[in-house]
Design a protein around this motif. Structure first.
Motif, PDB file in Angstrom:
ATOM      1  N   LEU A   1      12.135  -3.936   8.849  1.00 50.86           N
ATOM      2  CA  LEU A   1      11.829  -3.984   7.425  1.00 50.86           C
ATOM      3  C   LEU A   1      10.357  -3.677   7.146  1.00 50.86           C
ATOM      4  O   LEU A   1      10.027  -2.926   6.225  1.00 50.86           O
ATOM      5  N   TYR A   2       9.470  -4.262   7.950  1.00 51.63           N
ATOM      6  CA  TYR A   2       8.044  -3.994   7.774  1.00 51.63           C
ATOM      7  C   TYR A   2       7.729  -2.529   8.054  1.00 51.63           C
ATOM      8  O   TYR A   2       6.941  -1.907   7.347  1.00 51.63           O
ATOM      9  N   ARG A   3       8.334  -1.978   9.071  1.00 54.39           N
ATOM     10  CA  ARG A   3       8.110  -0.571   9.408  1.00 54.39           C
ATOM     11  C   ARG A   3       8.591   0.330   8.260  1.00 54.39           C
ATOM     12  O   ARG A   3       7.917   1.268   7.858  1.00 54.39           O
ATOM     13  N   LYS A   4       9.766  -0.002   7.724  1.00 46.22           N
ATOM     14  CA  LYS A   4      10.333   0.765   6.619  1.00 46.22           C
ATOM     15  C   LYS A   4       9.417   0.672   5.389  1.00 46.22           C
ATOM     16  O   LYS A   4       9.146   1.681   4.734  1.00 46.22           O
ATOM     17  N   ALA A   5       8.935  -0.533   5.084  1.00 46.35           N
ATOM     18  CA  ALA A   5       8.033  -0.715   3.943  1.00 46.35           C
ATOM     19  C   ALA A   5       6.722   0.026   4.162  1.00 46.35           C
ATOM     20  O   ALA A   5       6.184   0.641   3.231  1.00 46.35           O
ATOM     21  N   PHE A   6       6.208  -0.004   5.379  1.00 47.85           N
ATOM     22  CA  PHE A   6       4.967   0.695   5.699  1.00 47.85           C
ATOM     23  C   PHE A   6       5.134   2.197   5.512  1.00 47.85           C
ATOM     24  O   PHE A   6       4.280   2.860   4.907  1.00 47.85           O
ATOM     25  N   ILE A   7       6.237   2.731   6.002  1.00 48.79           N
ATOM     26  CA  ILE A   7       6.497   4.168   5.864  1.00 48.79           C
ATOM     27  C   ILE A   7       6.615   4.538   4.385  1.00 48.79           C
ATOM     28  O   ILE A   7       6.077   5.550   3.938  1.00 48.79           O
TER      29      ILE A   7
ATOM     30  N   CYS B   1       3.191   4.586   2.857  1.00 48.23           N
ATOM     31  CA  CYS B   1       2.460   5.790   3.287  1.00 48.23           C
ATOM     32  C   CYS B   1       2.931   7.013   2.507  1.00 48.23           C
ATOM     33  O   CYS B   1       2.113   7.832   2.067  1.00 48.23           O
ATOM     34  N   GLU B   2       4.237   7.133   2.328  1.00 46.75           N
ATOM     35  CA  GLU B   2       4.771   8.258   1.550  1.00 46.75           C
ATOM     36  C   GLU B   2       4.308   8.189   0.109  1.00 46.75           C
ATOM     37  O   GLU B   2       3.927   9.210  -0.479  1.00 46.75           O
ATOM     38  N   ASN B   3       4.319   7.000  -0.465  1.00 45.36           N
ATOM     39  CA  ASN B   3       3.846   6.830  -1.843  1.00 45.36           C
ATOM     40  C   ASN B   3       2.365   7.180  -1.964  1.00 45.36           C
ATOM     41  O   ASN B   3       1.941   7.784  -2.951  1.00 45.36           O
ATOM     42  N   LEU B   4       1.587   6.803  -0.959  1.00 51.91           N
ATOM     43  CA  LEU B   4       0.162   7.124  -0.963  1.00 51.91           C
ATOM     44  C   LEU B   4      -0.047   8.637  -0.892  1.00 51.91           C
ATOM     45  O   LEU B   4      -0.878   9.193  -1.618  1.00 51.91           O
ATOM     46  N   ARG B   5       0.717   9.310  -0.048  1.00 50.16           N
ATOM     47  CA  ARG B   5       0.611  10.773   0.039  1.00 50.16           C
ATOM     48  C   ARG B   5       0.967  11.419  -1.298  1.00 50.16           C
ATOM     49  O   ARG B   5       0.289  12.351  -1.750  1.00 50.16           O
ATOM     50  N   LYS B   6       2.035  10.921  -1.934  1.00 47.79           N
ATOM     51  CA  LYS B   6       2.425  11.463  -3.237  1.00 47.79           C
ATOM     52  C   LYS B   6       1.320  11.235  -4.264  1.00 47.79           C
ATOM     53  O   LYS B   6       0.997  12.126  -5.047  1.00 47.79           O
ATOM     54  N   ALA B   7       0.749  10.032  -4.257  1.00 53.53           N
ATOM     55  CA  ALA B   7      -0.319   9.711  -5.213  1.00 53.53           C
ATOM     56  C   ALA B   7      -1.538  10.598  -4.980  1.00 53.53           C
ATOM     57  O   ALA B   7      -2.156  11.079  -5.943  1.00 53.53           O
ATOM     58  N   GLU B   8      -1.887  10.835  -3.721  1.00 53.41           N
ATOM     59  CA  GLU B   8      -3.028  11.707  -3.415  1.00 53.41           C
ATOM     60  C   GLU B   8      -2.771  13.125  -3.915  1.00 53.41           C
ATOM     61  O   GLU B   8      -3.672  13.763  -4.474  1.00 53.41           O
ATOM     62  N   THR B   9      -1.559  13.596  -3.738  1.00 48.22           N
ATOM     63  CA  THR B   9      -1.203  14.930  -4.220  1.00 48.22           C
ATOM     64  C   THR B   9      -1.300  14.992  -5.736  1.00 48.22           C
ATOM     65  O   THR B   9      -1.838  15.954  -6.297  1.00 48.22           O
ATOM     66  N   GLU B  10      -0.794  13.950  -6.405  1.00 47.13           N
ATOM     67  CA  GLU B  10      -0.864  13.911  -7.866  1.00 47.13           C
ATOM     68  C   GLU B  10      -2.313  13.879  -8.345  1.00 47.13           C
ATOM     69  O   GLU B  10      -2.662  14.553  -9.321  1.00 47.13           O
ATOM     70  N   VAL B  11      -3.153  13.119  -7.667  1.00 47.26           N
ATOM     71  CA  VAL B  11      -4.570  13.051  -8.046  1.00 47.26           C
ATOM     72  C   VAL B  11      -5.220  14.417  -7.871  1.00 47.26           C
ATOM     73  O   VAL B  11      -5.989  14.864  -8.729  1.00 47.26           O
TER      74      VAL B  11
END
Length: 105
Positions: free
Chosen positions: A29-35, A38-48
């Motif tokens: 569960l922690y690994r899944k949440a971490f992944i 990370c994906e959300n952070l990549r999306k946010a960086e792209t949006e920025v």
């Protein structure tokens, strides 16, 4: 090992195996949440990045509008609204020059 010893060993090992299974589920569960984070952070960086590009384009457009209005300002002096807009644009562009975005530092 006779049956009684086997049952006794199983009695002691069952809680340990359950604990290991719970730990593995938590880890998954922690690994899944971490992944996901990370994906959300990549999306946010792209949006920025995209928003930053859009801001640059809009500032360029604003600068072109300012230059055109400034060029025709003697003709447009009778329209005080245009001069107000021209001053607002100039202040915005000067503010961008004086205080560039953090990414430019």
């Amino acid at each position: 090992m006779d049956r009684k010893q086997l049952e006794k060993a199983m009695h002691y090992l069952n809680p340990v195996t359950e604990l290991v299974a719970r730990q593995k589920r938590k880890e998954w569960l922690y690994r899944k949440a971490f992944i996901r984070r990370c994906e959300n952070l990549r999306k946010a960086e792209t949006e920025v990045d995209l928003l930053g590009d859009q801001v640059e384009v809009l500032l360029g457009l604003l600068e072109k509008i300012y230059n055109i209005l400034h060029h025709y300002s003697p003709v447009l002096q009778q329209y005080f609204e245009v001069l107000d807009i021209l001053n607002m644009i100039r202040k915005q562009l000067i503010g961008e020059v004086l205080f560039p975005s953090q990414g430019d530092c």
